[in-house]
Design a protein around this motif. Structure first.
Motif, PDB file in Angstrom:
ATOM      1  N   ILE A 136      -7.639  -1.254   2.428  1.00 25.75           N
ATOM      2  CA  ILE A 136      -7.861  -0.773   1.190  1.00 25.75           C
ATOM      3  C   ILE A 136      -9.209   0.153   1.157  1.00 25.75           C
TER       4      ILE A 136
ATOM      5  N   LEU B 297      -9.029   3.611   2.611  1.00 26.71           N
ATOM      6  CA  LEU B 297      -8.416   4.578   1.835  1.00 26.71           C
ATOM      7  C   LEU B 297      -9.544   5.648   1.243  1.00 26.71           C
TER       8      LEU B 297
ATOM      9  N   ASN C 211     -11.013   8.270  -1.277  1.00 27.71           N
ATOM     10  CA  ASN C 211     -11.212   8.557  -2.584  1.00 27.71           C
ATOM     11  C   ASN C 211     -10.561  10.094  -2.928  1.00 27.71           C
TER      12      ASN C 211
ATOM     13  N   ASN D 230      -6.696   5.719  -5.567  1.00 23.41           N
ATOM     14  CA  ASN D 230      -7.178   4.721  -4.485  1.00 23.41           C
ATOM     15  C   ASN D 230      -8.483   4.353  -4.989  1.00 23.41           C
TER      16      ASN D 230
ATOM     17  N   LYS E 204      -9.366   0.084  -5.140  1.00 26.66           N
ATOM     18  CA  LYS E 204     -10.386  -0.254  -4.304  1.00 26.66           C
ATOM     19  C   LYS E 204     -11.149  -1.512  -5.295  1.00 26.66           C
TER      20      LYS E 204
ATOM     21  N   MET F 181       1.183   3.359  -3.408  1.00 28.36           N
ATOM     22  CA  MET F 181      -0.310   2.829  -2.787  1.00 28.36           C
ATOM     23  C   MET F 181       0.326   1.627  -1.818  1.00 28.36           C
TER      24      MET F 181
END
Length: 126
Positions: free
Chosen positions: A25, A28, A30, A41, A45, A102
């Motif tokens: 995570i 990932l 932004n 994302n 987080k 996601m």
């Protein structure tokens, strides 16, 4: 007729740790477009601090059961024009963007890491 047994050649555990989910995570990017679940994302987080254990359990369940919900297989494809192209009647003047759920992004990253490690271990890319 002999039946072929399913083999787990790489001995991959279906269990994903909370540490692994957290790491995935955090990796990932932004600023990416929303998927079908409408979760940024950046928001994931922050929320991961609270839900990472549940995400790890859900992801492990999907891998152990070898079942992925149909809703997780759905995505939206968006067609974008590439800037500066002279002729927009050509397919090469466009690019496709897949907007995914996601959890699917995280699971795909996990599988890609497993494949990458196996490729290195077995020297498949020499």
């Amino acid at each position: 007729m002999e039946t072929i047994k399913e083999q787990n050649v790489l001995n991959i555990s279906p269990t994903i740790s909370t540490e692994e989910i957290s790491k995935l995570i955090r990796s990932l990017l932004n600023g990416k477009a929303l998927g079908l679940d409408s979760i940024l994302n950046k928001v994931l987080k922050v929320a991961a601090l609270v839900i990472v254990k549940d995400l790890a359990e859900v992801a492990s369940h999907y891998f152990a059961s070898k079942i992925i919900l149909e809703s997780l297989k759905e995505f939206i494809t968006v067609v974008l024009c590439k800037e500066g192209k002279k002729d927009y009647s050509l397919l090469g003047s466009y690019r496709l963007i897949a907007l995914k759920n996601m959890l699917v992004k995280v699971l795909e990253k996990h599988v890609a890491n497993i494949i990458s490690k196996a490729a290195e271990e077995y020297r498949l890319l020499l």
